[in-house]
Design a protein around this motif. Structure first.
Motif, short mmCIF file in Angstrom:
data_model
loop_
_atom_site.label_atom_id
_atom_site.label_comp_id
_atom_site.label_asym_id
_atom_site.label_seq_id
_atom_site.Cartn_x
_atom_site.Cartn_y
_atom_site.Cartn_z
N GLN A 59 0.82 -1.21 0.00
CA GLN A 59 0.00 0.00 0.00
C GLN A 59 0.86 1.27 0.00
N ILE A 60 1.95 1.26 0.74
CA ILE A 60 2.85 2.42 0.74
C ILE A 60 3.49 2.59 -0.64
N LEU A 61 3.93 1.49 -1.23
CA LEU A 61 4.59 1.57 -2.54
C LEU A 61 3.60 1.92 -3.64
N ARG A 62 2.35 1.50 -3.52
CA ARG A 62 1.33 1.91 -4.49
C ARG A 62 1.18 3.43 -4.49
N TYR A 63 1.19 4.01 -3.29
CA TYR A 63 1.08 5.47 -3.19
C TYR A 63 2.33 6.16 -3.75
N PHE A 64 3.49 5.61 -3.44
CA PHE A 64 4.73 6.18 -3.97
C PHE A 64 4.72 6.19 -5.51
N THR A 65 4.30 5.09 -6.12
CA THR A 65 4.32 5.01 -7.58
C THR A 65 3.33 6.00 -8.20
N HIS A 66 2.31 6.41 -7.45
CA HIS A 66 1.34 7.37 -7.96
C HIS A 66 1.82 8.82 -7.81
N THR A 67 2.78 9.05 -6.92
CA THR A 67 3.19 10.43 -6.64
C THR A 67 4.63 10.73 -7.05
N VAL A 68 5.44 9.70 -7.36
CA VAL A 68 6.83 9.93 -7.72
C VAL A 68 6.92 10.66 -9.07
N GLU A 69 7.94 11.49 -9.21
CA GLU A 69 8.13 12.25 -10.44
C GLU A 69 9.33 11.77 -11.24
N ASP A 70 10.35 11.28 -10.57
CA ASP A 70 11.57 10.84 -11.24
C ASP A 70 11.37 9.46 -11.85
N GLU A 71 11.70 9.31 -13.12
CA GLU A 71 11.45 8.05 -13.83
C GLU A 71 12.31 6.91 -13.31
N ASP A 72 13.58 7.17 -13.00
CA ASP A 72 14.44 6.12 -12.47
C ASP A 72 13.92 5.60 -11.13
N THR A 73 13.47 6.52 -10.28
CA THR A 73 12.93 6.12 -8.99
C THR A 73 11.63 5.33 -9.18
N LEU A 74 10.81 5.74 -10.16
CA LEU A 74 9.58 5.01 -10.45
C LEU A 74 9.87 3.56 -10.85
N ASN A 75 10.88 3.36 -11.67
CA ASN A 75 11.23 2.01 -12.10
C ASN A 75 11.65 1.15 -10.91
N LEU A 76 12.42 1.74 -10.01
CA LEU A 76 12.85 1.00 -8.81
C LEU A 76 11.66 0.68 -7.91
N LEU A 77 10.76 1.65 -7.75
CA LEU A 77 9.58 1.44 -6.92
C LEU A 77 8.69 0.35 -7.49
N ASN A 78 8.56 0.32 -8.81
CA ASN A 78 7.75 -0.72 -9.45
C ASN A 78 8.32 -2.11 -9.19
N GLU A 79 9.64 -2.23 -9.20
CA GLU A 79 10.28 -3.52 -8.89
C GLU A 79 10.02 -3.92 -7.44
N ALA A 80 10.14 -2.93 -6.55
CA ALA A 80 9.89 -3.21 -5.13
C ALA A 80 8.44 -3.60 -4.90
N LEU A 81 7.52 -2.92 -5.58
CA LEU A 81 6.10 -3.24 -5.44
C LEU A 81 5.82 -4.65 -5.95
N ALA A 82 6.40 -5.00 -7.08
CA ALA A 82 6.20 -6.34 -7.63
C ALA A 82 6.73 -7.41 -6.68
N LEU A 83 7.87 -7.14 -6.02
CA LEU A 83 8.43 -8.11 -5.08
C LEU A 83 7.52 -8.29 -3.87
#
Length: 329
Positions: A26-50
Motif C-alpha cells: 500500500q505504501i509503494l502503491r502510493y509512492f508510484t502514484h506520486t513519484v516524479e523521477d522516472e528512475d525512482t519510479l522504475n525502482l519502486l515498481n520492482e519493489a512493489l512487484a516483489l
C-alpha cells in the motif's frame, strides 16, 4: 509420501512477512502514484512487484496448508488521490531501510525453516531482495543521495586491548570502527523515522494517533542528537542527511491502522538495531545508552500496541491451543 506439516517457525515468519509486505504494497502503491523521477519510479515498481509476489506466495502456501490468511492491509488503507506527501529522495531512503530489514528477515526465516520447499522459497525472496537492494544503492549513489559512512585513518599495526580501561564508561578513547558503524546506521534510521512520524502526524485527524506520532518525532530526534554528539566527541562528523523530504500536505494518505502498525514495525526494528549495537560496542557508556534508549522504544511500542488494541487494529498471530481451557472443558 507423508506430508510434513509447517513448523511454528515457518508459520510465524511467513505470517509476519505477509502482514508486513501487504503494508509495503500500500505504501509503494502510493509512492508510484506520486513519484516524479522516472528512475525512482522504475525502482519502486520492482519493489512493489516483489512485495506483491511475497504476499501472494504466502497466501497460496497458507491456503494449501489450511492456515488462516491474515486480513493485513487492503487497498482501502491508502488514498491514492492524496497530494504528494513525500519528496522523491525520501522514497529511495525508505527503500534502502526497508530492504535492509527485509534482508535480515528473509535470512532469519531461511535459517529457522525446516521444510525444503519453504527454504527454497525464502532463498528466492532473499536473492531477489539482494538484487533490489543493490539497485537501490546504485541509484542512490548515481543521484548523490547516499549518505556515506565516515572515512578515517586507522592505526598501522594490529593492537590488543591492554586493560579494562578500554571498555570503561569513563574512558575518553576514540570510537572504534565497529562502534562508529552502529552509531552511523542508527542516525540514518532515526532520521527516516523522524520524517515518517512527521508525515503521519500531519495527515491524521485522530488526535490520539497524532499525539503518538508527535511523540515519535521527539524520540527519534533525541536519539539522532545523542548518537551525533557521541561521534562528534571523537572528532568524527555525524551524517547530516536532509530530514525535510516531507511536504506540507495535510491530506489523509494512509489509514490510522496502517500508520500505527508501521510504527510498531519501526519500533521493533529499532530495538533490534540497538540490541545488536549494545553487544557489539566495547565502551560501557555506549552499551548503557543503547539499553536505556531501547527501553524507551519498548515503552513507546507498548503504548502503540495499547492504541491498536483499543481500536481493534491489532491482529493476532497464529497461536498454540489453550490447553488449560481444553483441560477444563
Amino acid at each position: 509420501m507423508e506430508k510434513i506439516s509447517l513448523t511454528t517457525n515457518e508459520i510465524g515468519t511467513m505470517w509476519t512477512q505477509h502482514v508486513q509486505n501487504s503494508l509495503y504494497v500500500q505504501i509503494l502503491r502510493y509512492f508510484t502514484h506520486t513519484v516524479e523521477d522516472e528512475d525512482t519510479l522504475n525502482l519502486l515498481n520492482e519493489a512493489l512487484a516483489l512485495s506483491i509476489s511475497i504476499e501472494q506466495n504466502i497466501r497460496t502456501i497458507f491456503q494449501h496448508e489450511g492456515i488462516p490468511v491474515p486480513n493485513a492491509f487492503k487497498d482501502s488503507d491508502v488514498n491514492l488521490d492524496a497530494e504528494k506527501l513525500f519528496e522523491d529522495p525520501f522514497m529511495i531512503q525508505f527503500l534502502e531501510q526497508t530492504l535492509k530489514a527485509g534482508l535480515l528477515a528473509h535470512g532469519t526465516s531461511l535459517m529457522t525453516s525446516v521444510r525444503r520447499d519453504i527454504r527454497e522459497y525464502f532463498t528466492g525472496t532473499l536473492n531477489n531482495s539482494i538484487q533490489l537492494f543493490n539497485k537501490c544503492m546504485d541509484l542512490a549513489l548515481q543521484k548523490g543521495l547516499l549518505i556515506r559512512p565516515p572515512s578515517l585513518t586507522v592505526q598501522p599495526d594490529v593492537e590488543f586491548v591492554e586493560s579494562k580501561k578500554y571498555m570503561s564508561m569513563f574512558s575518553n578513547r576514540p570510537l572504534n570502527t565497529i562502534e562508529l558503524t552502529h552509531l552511523f546506521e542508527n542516525i540514518k534510521t532515526n532520521t527516516v523515522g523522524v520524517m515518517i512520524s512527521m508525515a503521519f502526524a500531519q495527515t491524521t485527524d485522530n488526535e490520539e494517533v497524532k499525539k503518538y506520532m508527535k511523540r515519535g518525532v521527539k524520540i527519534s530526534q533525541k536519539h539522532v542528537r545523542l548518537f551525533g554528539k557521541t561521534m562528534e566527541d571523537s572528532f568524527i562528523d555525524a551524517p547530516m542527511g536532509p530530514n525535510s523530504y516531507v511536504t506540507n500536505s495535510t491530506n489523509r494518505v494512509f489509514s490510522d491502522k496502517l500508520m500505527m502498525h508501521f510504527m510498531s514495525v519501526l519500533s521493533a526494528a529499532g530495538q533490534g538495531n540497538y540490541s545488536t549495537a549494545s553487544t557489539a560496542s566495547l565502551r560501557y557508556d555506549l552499551t548503557l545508552t543503547y539499553q536505556r534508549l531501547s527501553a524507551e522504544i519498548g515503552l513507546y511500542a507498548k503504548d502503540g500496541a495499547d492504541i491498536m488494541v483499543k481500536h481493534g487494529w491489532l491482529e493476532e498471530p497464529p497461536q498454540a491451543p489453550d490447553r488449560k481451557n481444553l483441560f477444563h472443558s
